[in-house]
Design a protein around this motif. Structure first.
Motif, PDB file in Angstrom:
ATOM      1  N   ALA A 224       0.807  -1.221   0.000  1.00 17.02           N
ATOM      2  CA  ALA A 224       0.000   0.000   0.000  1.00 17.02           C
ATOM      3  C   ALA A 224       0.837   1.267   0.000  1.00 17.02           C
ATOM      4  O   ALA A 224       0.288   2.370  -0.018  1.00 17.02           O
ATOM      5  N   PRO A 226       3.598   4.326  -1.153  1.00 14.97           N
ATOM      6  CA  PRO A 226       3.855   5.085  -2.382  1.00 14.97           C
ATOM      7  C   PRO A 226       4.959   4.468  -3.254  1.00 14.97           C
ATOM      8  O   PRO A 226       4.844   4.448  -4.484  1.00 14.97           O
ATOM      9  N   ARG A 229       3.549   1.538  -5.123  1.00 18.31           N
ATOM     10  CA  ARG A 229       2.678   1.980  -6.218  1.00 18.31           C
ATOM     11  C   ARG A 229       3.505   2.421  -7.421  1.00 18.31           C
ATOM     12  O   ARG A 229       3.175   2.105  -8.569  1.00 18.31           O
ATOM     13  N   GLU A 230       4.589   3.140  -7.166  1.00 16.30           N
ATOM     14  CA  GLU A 230       5.484   3.532  -8.252  1.00 16.30           C
ATOM     15  C   GLU A 230       6.131   2.311  -8.896  1.00 16.30           C
ATOM     16  O   GLU A 230       6.205   2.200 -10.125  1.00 16.30           O
ATOM     17  N   THR A 233       3.503   0.342 -10.910  1.00 16.05           N
ATOM     18  CA  THR A 233       3.122   1.093 -12.107  1.00 16.05           C
ATOM     19  C   THR A 233       4.231   1.019 -13.153  1.00 16.05           C
ATOM     20  O   THR A 233       3.977   0.803 -14.347  1.00 16.05           O
TER      21      THR A 233
END
Length: 245
Positions: A224, A226, A229-230, A233
Motif C-alpha cells: 500500500a 507510495p 505503487r510507483e 506502475t
C-alpha cells in the motif's frame, strides 16, 4: 468460469497444474483460492497418495498478479496448506519462477526443475519485500544466499537453486528425475508419509506460528506504500521506476 488449475490423476498421484498462461501463472486472488480448494480436496481424498504441483506454459509462476493480487493472509493460508497437507507435495518446474512462486516451491516437500529454469526474488525492484514467502524459505534455504538474492533481485539458475536448498534436484529431463521419486511415494504407507512429513515440517510450521501475523501485516503495508505503487506502475508500464540510478 475457466478453471485456473488443471487436475489429473495417475496411480494415486494427483497433478495440479497452474494454468493461467495469459498472466504467466501469476498469483491472482482466484488462482490462489482455486489452488487452495484443490489441495483441500486432495487432503480429504484417501485415494490420493501424493500431489505434484506443476504448470502449463514457460513460466511456473511469475509472482503476485499486480492487477488482482490475493490478500496477504490468503496467500499465507495457501503456503501453510502446502506445508501441512498430510501428503507429500512434489514441485515439477520446467520454466521460470519469480517472487511469490518461490514461496510455493519452498512450501513443497520435494522440488525438481529443468536446467533451463531460472529464479529471482524480484520484490525489492518494485518496492516491497519477500515477506510472507520467507515463512517456508528461511527455514529451508541457505541464509547467506538469500541475503544476496533477496537484496539484489538478480536472476539465478537451477544449479544454484539446488545448491542453496531451494531445489531437491535439477536435470535436463525433470520427469526422469521425478519418476523414481513418485514410485517411492506410491510404495509408502499413507500413515508413514503423513507422520514423516510432520517430522520434516516442524521448523517451518514454527515459523508460521511465530511470524505469520507480523509478515502478513508487513506485506500489506508495503504493497500500500507510495514506493510500491510507483514500482508496480513502472512494471506494468515496462519502464524503470523513479529510484533507479
Amino acid at each position: 468460469m475457466t478453471s485456473l488449475i488443471g487436475r489429473t490423476r495417475e496411480r494415486g498421484v494427483e497433478t495440479l497444474s497452474l494454468d493461467a498462461t495469459g498472466t504467466r501463472n501469476a498469483l491472482s486472488a482466484p488462482l490462489v483460492a482455486e489452488l487452495a480448494g484443490a489441495l483441500t480436496d486432495c487432503a480429504r481424498d484417501p485415494d490420493v497418495r501424493a500431489v505434484v504441483l506443476t504448470h502449463t506454459g514457460g513460466t511456473f509462476c511469475a509472482g503476485a498478479d499486480l492487477r488482482d493480487p490475493p490478500a496477504p493472509d490468503a496467500f499465507v493460508a495457501l503456503l501453510r496448506r502446502l506445508v501441512e497437507l498430510p501428503k507429500p507435495v512434489v514441485a515439477r518446474v520446467t520454466g521460470h519462477v519469480r517472487a511469490g512462486g518461490l514461496g510455493l516451491l519452498a512450501a513443497c516437500d520435494i522440488t525438481a526443475a529443468s536446467t533451463a529454469s531460472t529464479f529471482a526474488f524480484t520484490e525489492v525492484r518494485i518496492g516491497v519485500a519477500p515477506a510472507v514467502i520467507s515463512l517456508p524459505l528461511l527455514p529451508r534455504t541457505d541464509p547467506r544466499a538469500l541475503s544476496r538474492y533477496y537484496l539484489t533481485g538478480e536472476r539465478f539458475a537451477a544449479p544454484e537453486a539446488a545448491r542453496i536448498g531451494l531445489l531437491t534436484a535439477t536435470a535436463d529431463d525433470v520427469d526422469a528425475v521425478l519418476a523414481p521419486v513418485l514410485d517411492g511415494l506410491r510404495k509408502a504407507a499413507p500413515q508413514g508419509l503423513a507422520e514423516t512429513k510432520r517430522l520434516l515440517t516442524v521448523r517451518v510450521l514454527e515459523a508460521f506460528e511465530r511470524d505469520a501475523a507480523d509478515l502478513t501485516a508487513l506485506s500489506a503495508r508495503l504493497f500500500a506504500s507510495p514506493q510500491a505503487r510507483e514500482g508496480m506502475t513502472a512494471f506494468l508500464e515496462r519502464r524503470e521506476p523513479a529510484w533507479v540510478l
